[in-house]
Design an enzyme around this catalytic site. Structure first.
Site, PDB file in Angstrom:
ATOM      1  N   ARG A   1       0.290  -1.468  -0.026  1.00  0.00           N
ATOM      2  CA  ARG A   1       0.449  -0.250   0.022  1.00  0.00           C
ATOM      3  C   ARG A   1       0.972   1.464  -0.089  1.00  0.00           C
ATOM      4  NH1 ARG A   1      -2.245  -3.410   3.252  1.00  0.00           N
ATOM      5  NH2 ARG A   1      -0.769  -2.485   5.521  1.00  0.00           N
TER       6      ARG A   1
ATOM      7  N   GLU B   1       4.381  -7.337  14.053  1.00  0.00           N
ATOM      8  CA  GLU B   1       3.310  -7.012  15.535  1.00  0.00           C
ATOM      9  C   GLU B   1       2.601  -8.485  15.232  1.00  0.00           C
ATOM     10  OE1 GLU B   1       2.053  -3.371  12.590  1.00  0.00           O
ATOM     11  OE2 GLU B   1       3.426  -5.307  12.683  1.00  0.00           O
TER      12      GLU B   1
END
Length: 177
Positions: free
Chosen positions: A62, A99
């Site tokens: 993105r 994460e």
């Protein structure tokens, strides 16, 4: 900044994605609204107008979407930071923690302008792990990263610790989930 727009109105929030307890900030909804996408690119151009930026490095995938029109608008080169195995030729690779898992990114060594100022950008800055690895790749190739840019910032995940001392700019931040 250019014609004020509440960017938050154009960011979809998806609870429990990609796993339970995570609130996902989805920027793809910005792309479906031309005025929101235009606002992002024009705001980036305003922020960096007159600053020395010799090239832009964008994170897959993105980050590419925002970096490409911005690089075109600014008239400067864009090079890509991709997932391992996606680039042919001579690459440098860096492992890092996400994460939710571990990953590897790579860069075409010859694409990085040695000794030049490279703006590092992505769509969203969370923990800073990916951007920290990307910054390391860029500097290992001989360029300088004077600043990091993200459309969205999640400072409650403490990305500034991973990215210090490099300055960070975002168009919008969310201070909690």
């Amino acid at each position: 900044m250019n014609n004020a727009l509440n960017l938050d109105d154009y960011i979809r929030k998806v609870p429990d994605f990609p796993k339970k307890g995570v609130l996902f900030y989805d920027i793809t909804s910005i792309l479906t609204e031309p005025k929101a996408f235009r606002y992002c690119i024009e705001s980036m151009a305003e922020i960096y107008q007159g600053k020395r930026i010799d090239a832009i490095a964008a994170i897959e995938a993105r980050g590419f979407v925002f970096a490409a029109p911005f690089a075109f608008h600014m008239g400067i080169p864009l090079f890509l930071i991709r997932k391992k195995g996606k680039l042919p030729g001579k690459t440098l690779t860096k492992k890092y923690s996400l994460e939710y898992a571990e990953a590897e990114i790579e860069i075409h060594y010859d694409d990085v302008p040695k000794g030049k100022q490279v703006l590092l950008m992505d769509d969203l800055i969370a923990t800073g792990g990916t951007l920290n690895a990307a910054r390391s790749l860029i500097t290992d190739c001989g360029a300088v990263v004077p600043e990091i840019f993200g459309v969205v910032g999640l400072p409650f995940l403490h990305y500034e610790k991973a990215l210090a001392p490099t300055p960070i700019t975002t168009l919008i931040t969310y201070d909690s989930e």
